[in-house]
Structure formats: structure tokens, C-alpha cells
Design a protein around this motif. Structure first.
Motif: not given
Ligand code: NAD
Length: 296
Positions: A9, A13-14, A17-18, A29, A31, A40
Motif C-alpha cells: 500500500l 498501492g494505497r 486499493a482505495s 489489506a 502492508d 485503508l
């Protein structure tokens, strides 16, 4: 809806994924950085305590990790040790063909689908859900991933079977990253000649010299003094190293990539590895003994 487990993330990635979570996919999630997971959780995602737990509860495991070492350790270890047959692993990190091919084979041996879907465009595009994906995988696996990809981006290019996405990404980044060094050299020369950005940029944008880094990324990053990493020099150096290794295996000479990679090595030696790749301008200007130009 597939239950998604997202690992990694960071700057990419953050936001990715959001955007999956905002489209209401059930999401767990993970990390190594707890603060990244907390961001997240605030959007309604579940915080997985570890990769094994995440893999047990997921229909699709997505990885967005720094490089081959982290992806291989994660997927070939706790992900494939716990994921159910019939699930899919989608690696979106930038890795080398050898790694992707090994992941695809290991997934196939477990009855797990595999898609490589590395990401094009910038972190700012990922924030806005406007990424581009270079995708490798079977038609069925890619069709299953399409709703997830469309939650994160606007453009999906299915390049071929497993491994084709990774190969397309290395071709793309060969150009995209080397353009940073070329722009840095050109603008340091302009500065040494006493030409301001206001004088030289309209010239460059008016001819075939223009390019996406100079036109899209740089005005929003280094040229306005922002060198916080959207894409770090360390990761660009990693990609050029992957590109040179893969090209060497294919017996394709890349003299510009070899020289360019060492320009990035010099920037890292100056302690600039954590800065945005547009900050290659600052590394080059330091070498040339000129003040890095900024838009006023
Ligand atoms: P990043 O360094 O910002 O994020 C990586 C994240 O992975 C971090 O949050 C880190 O804590 C986490 N992590 C590292 N090892 C881990 C492990 N073993 N288990 C769990 N989490 C772990 O990197 P990024 O910029 O988000 O890039 C991720 C990938 O995407 C890289 O392969 C990069 O080359 C590629 N990429 C980046 C961009 C960009 O603009 N930043 C664009 C396209 C592709």
C-alpha cells in the motif's frame, strides 16, 4: 463480487486499493507499514494481520510491491501456501520476465489463476483512478480481473498470455525513464547557456523534442520544486536494472539504457534515491554546477 486481498500500500498501492474499496469490493489489506493499512481501514477495508490470513480469505490476491524479491517471497511463500484453488493472483508490481514466468508456473501448479498487470502513468493518475494497465494472462483470468482493473484505471491493454504485461511494462519504462535523463541533460545545458525555462520550454514543446515526462510529469513535480516521490529514483534504477537484465537474456543490446542506469546510480550515490524520478534534473544540474531551473 470477488473478495480482494491487496498487499503493498505504497505510493501506488494505497490509491489503487482505495479505488477498489470505493467501488464496494470486499477488501482486506496488508502492508509492512501499519500506517498504510490504517488508511485503508478508514475506507472500510479489513486490516489483515498477515499475508497467510489475507490469502485464506481472498478470491483474488493483488500484489503491488517494490520488486522481484518482495513479490517472489510473498507469492511463492504465504500466498500460494494458503490461497484456495480457483482463486487468482494478480501481480501489478514491476518485475522481470523470469520472475513473472516463475509466478505463473507456480500458480498453475496449484490450480490458481495468474495475471500480470503492471501499471502505466503516474501516482497522480492512480489517485484519480486513471491508470493504464498492461495485462498478461488467459482470456478467462483477464475477463475476471476486468472489473477490478476498471475500478482502478481507465485503460486496459491485454498484451497476451501470462508474462506479456511484464514484458510490455519493461519496454514502456525503458523509454519513460530514460526520457528523464535526456530532459535533465537538455535543461542543464539550457541553464548553462543562460536560457530560462520560459524561453526554452515553448521551443521544446513546439518540436518533436517534446515528450510525456517534460509535458506532463515535470511541470507538476521538479519544475515547480516538488521532489516528493510519485515514483522514486530508487524504483526507476530498479526498473532500468531489470530492463538491462532482461535485454541481456534476450541478447538485445541497450547502450542508452546502460548509460542511463548509471546516471541513476550517480543520483543514488548523491543520496537522492528517495526523491521523485523527475529530480534527475537536480542531480544533473549538481554535476554540471548550475542552479536547477524552476518555473516561477
Ligand atoms: P512504494 O515503495 O511507495 O510502496 C511499496 C509498499 O510495499 C510500501 O508501502 C512497503 O511498506 C510495502 N512493502 C514492501 N515490502 C513488503 C512486504 N514484503 N510485504 C508487505 N508490504 C511490503 O512503491 P510504489 O511506488 O507504490 O511502487 C510499487 C510497484 O509499482 C513497484 O514495482 C514500482 O516499480 C511500480 N510502479 C510504480 C509507479 C509509480 O509512479 N510510483 C508507477 C507504475 C509502477
Amino acid at each position: 463480487m470477488d473478495r480482494v486481498g491487496f498487499i503493498g500500500l505504497g505510493n501506488m498501492g494505497r490509491p489503487m486499493a482505495s479505488n477498489i474499496r470505493r467501488k464496494q469490493f470486499p477488501l482486506a489489506a496488508f502492508d509492512l507499514n501499519p500506517a498504510a493499512v490504517a488508511a485503508l481501514e478508514a475506507l472500510g477495508a479489513e486490516a489483515a494481520p498477515d499475508v497467510a490470513t489475507l490469502a485464506r480469505g481472498a478470491d483474488v490476491v493483488v500484489t503491488m510491491l517494490p520488486g522481484p524479491r518482495e513479490v517472489s517471497a510473498t507469492v511463492l511463500g504465504p500466498v500460494l501456501g494458503n490461497i484456495r484453488p480457483g482463486s487468482v493472483v494478480m501481480d501489478m508490481s514491476t518485475v522481470d520476465p523470469e520472475t513473472t514466468d516463475a509466478l505463473a508456473a507456480a500458480c498453475a501448479a496449484k490450480g490458481v489463476g495468474f495475471v500480470d498487470a503492471p501499471v502505466g502513468r503516474l501516482a497522480a493518475h492512480a489517485e484519480r483512478g486513471e491508470s493504464l494497465f498492461m495485462v498478461g494472462g488467459s482470456a478467462a483470468d483477464v475477463a475476471r480481473m476486468r472489473p477490478l482493473l476498471e475500478a482502478m484505471g481507465t485503460t486496459v491493454h491485454h498484451c497476451g498470455g501470462p508474462g506479456a504485461g511484464t514484458r510490455a511494462k519493461l519496454v514502456n519504462n525503458h523509454l519513460a525513464i530514460l526520457l528523464c535523463q535526456l530532459n535533465a541533460e537538455a535543461l542543464s545545458l539550457a541553464t548553462a547557456f543562460g536560457l530560462s525555462l520560459e524561453a526554452i520550454l515553448p521551443v521544446l514543446h513546439g518540436t518533436t523534442a517534446t515528450n510525456g515526462q517534460l509535458a506532463v510529469n515535470w511541470p507538476n513535480k521538479v519544475l515547480k520544486g516538488d521532489t516528493q516521490p510519485g515514483f522514486a529514483i530508487d524504483l526507476a534504477h530498479k526498473d532500468l536494472s531489470l530492463i538491462l537484465g532482461a535485454a541481456n537474456a534476450a541478447r538485445v543490446p541497450l547502450p542508452m539504457a546502460a548509460a542511463g542506469r548509471e546516471a541513476f546510480s550517480l543520483a543514488r550515490a548523491r543520496g537522492m534515491g528517495g526523491r521523485d524520478f523527475s529530480a534527475m534534473l537536480d542531480a544533473q544540474c549538481a554535476a554540471a554546477g548550475v542552479e536547477p531551473p524552476r518555473l516561477t
